[in-house]
Design a protein around this motif. Sequence first.
Motif, PDB file in Angstrom:
ATOM      1  N   ASP A 245       0.868  -1.168   0.000  1.00  0.00           N
ATOM      2  CA  ASP A 245       0.000   0.000   0.000  1.00  0.00           C
ATOM      3  C   ASP A 245       0.915   1.231   0.000  1.00  0.00           C
ATOM      4  O   ASP A 245       2.123   1.119   0.291  1.00  0.00           O
ATOM      5  CB  ASP A 245      -0.902  -0.041   1.238  1.00  0.00           C
ATOM      6  CG  ASP A 245      -1.873   1.114   1.298  1.00  0.00           C
ATOM      7  OD1 ASP A 245      -2.289   1.595   0.229  1.00  0.00           O
ATOM      8  OD2 ASP A 245      -2.213   1.541   2.418  1.00  0.00           O
TER       9      ASP A 245
ATOM     10  N   ASP B  28      -6.858  -3.299   4.026  1.00  0.00           N
ATOM     11  CA  ASP B  28      -5.708  -3.898   3.346  1.00  0.00           C
ATOM     12  C   ASP B  28      -5.610  -5.388   3.669  1.00  0.00           C
ATOM     13  O   ASP B  28      -5.302  -6.209   2.794  1.00  0.00           O
ATOM     14  CB  ASP B  28      -4.418  -3.199   3.761  1.00  0.00           C
ATOM     15  CG  ASP B  28      -4.366  -1.744   3.330  1.00  0.00           C
ATOM     16  OD1 ASP B  28      -4.842  -1.447   2.220  1.00  0.00           O
ATOM     17  OD2 ASP B  28      -3.850  -0.919   4.099  1.00  0.00           O
TER      18      ASP B  28
ATOM     19  N   LYS C 248     -10.052  -1.094  -2.393  1.00  0.00           N
ATOM     20  CA  LYS C 248     -10.004  -2.030  -1.273  1.00  0.00           C
ATOM     21  C   LYS C 248     -11.078  -1.679  -0.239  1.00  0.00           C
ATOM     22  O   LYS C 248     -11.347  -0.501  -0.045  1.00  0.00           O
ATOM     23  CB  LYS C 248      -8.616  -1.980  -0.619  1.00  0.00           C
ATOM     24  CG  LYS C 248      -7.478  -2.439  -1.527  1.00  0.00           C
ATOM     25  CD  LYS C 248      -6.115  -2.162  -0.905  1.00  0.00           C
ATOM     26  CE  LYS C 248      -5.843  -0.675  -0.778  1.00  0.00           C
ATOM     27  NZ  LYS C 248      -4.520  -0.355  -0.242  1.00  0.00           N
TER      28      LYS C 248
ATOM     29  N   TYR D 285       0.984  -8.792   0.984  1.00  0.00           N
ATOM     30  CA  TYR D 285       0.520  -7.415   0.813  1.00  0.00           C
ATOM     31  C   TYR D 285       0.706  -6.681   2.118  1.00  0.00           C
ATOM     32  O   TYR D 285       0.211  -7.117   3.169  1.00  0.00           O
ATOM     33  CB  TYR D 285      -0.943  -7.363   0.381  1.00  0.00           C
ATOM     34  CG  TYR D 285      -1.407  -5.952   0.064  1.00  0.00           C
ATOM     35  CD1 TYR D 285      -0.700  -5.167  -0.839  1.00  0.00           C
ATOM     36  CD2 TYR D 285      -2.527  -5.398   0.664  1.00  0.00           C
ATOM     37  CE1 TYR D 285      -1.090  -3.867  -1.140  1.00  0.00           C
ATOM     38  CE2 TYR D 285      -2.935  -4.098   0.363  1.00  0.00           C
ATOM     39  CZ  TYR D 285      -2.204  -3.348  -0.535  1.00  0.00           C
ATOM     40  OH  TYR D 285      -2.594  -2.053  -0.830  1.00  0.00           O
TER      41      TYR D 285
ATOM     42  N   GLY E 187       0.099  -3.403   4.362  1.00  0.00           N
ATOM     43  CA  GLY E 187      -0.793  -2.258   4.478  1.00  0.00           C
ATOM     44  C   GLY E 187      -0.951  -1.802   5.904  1.00  0.00           C
ATOM     45  O   GLY E 187      -0.475  -2.450   6.845  1.00  0.00           O
TER      46      GLY E 187
END
Length: 232
Positions: free
Chosen positions: A20, A188, A161, A181, A183
């Motif tokens: 992110d 997220d 998202k 991922y 975030g």
Amino acid sequence: MTTTTTTNDQNRHTDVLLFDMDGVILKGWGTDASVHTEALSETLEMYDITPEPSVWSALDTYEYTETFISACETIGVDPAKFYADREVQSATRAINRLKAGERGLYTDAKALEALADEYTLGLVSNNYDPTVTFVVDHFGIDVFSFVRGRDTGVEGFTRRKPEPDYLLEGLSALDAESGFYIGDRETDIIAGKRAGLEPIFIRRSHNRSLSLSVEPAYEITSLSELLSIISP
């Protein structure tokens, strides 16, 4: 959208790191709400409309809601077009603030270079695509093989998202099967799981005490911790 794929059929990446942007790479929780208010003023001026205060307040929102739609109908404009026009103005104003130095990168963003030696990196944000592309170019971040913010307008808003759309787009572009991922929001974590990624939650000053209703795979307080966590 900026995309540079570095894979081929003989060199398929099994692990990628997607990040992110706001609150992870770029300092701050996100774009200041005043940006959208200023963008609304600019858009109304473009349309040569001066709404009543109650209508103004209904229009002054980041969200595309039924209230926003009704307010647009009250002033006689197409809601989807007006929303898209305002978002273009928001992206422009956010970029101008970045140019003025109002936001910078977190110091631990330097860890990205070491990570790029081991993994394929991508950037996927709910911020506007023009803004995300500007951040990468402005700060000279050259480690990302895929860069994607959300499109301006209603469709971009609905695909943000926690929907996994843009994460899945990144996996496809990078020819990846799995990965992580990173975030700073619960959305997220949800989006990462929906995309089949292992979500990593980073705690910064703005979310230090945030309680989560979904569990990430890992929690960190600095990007420099990533290599020790995910290395096989």
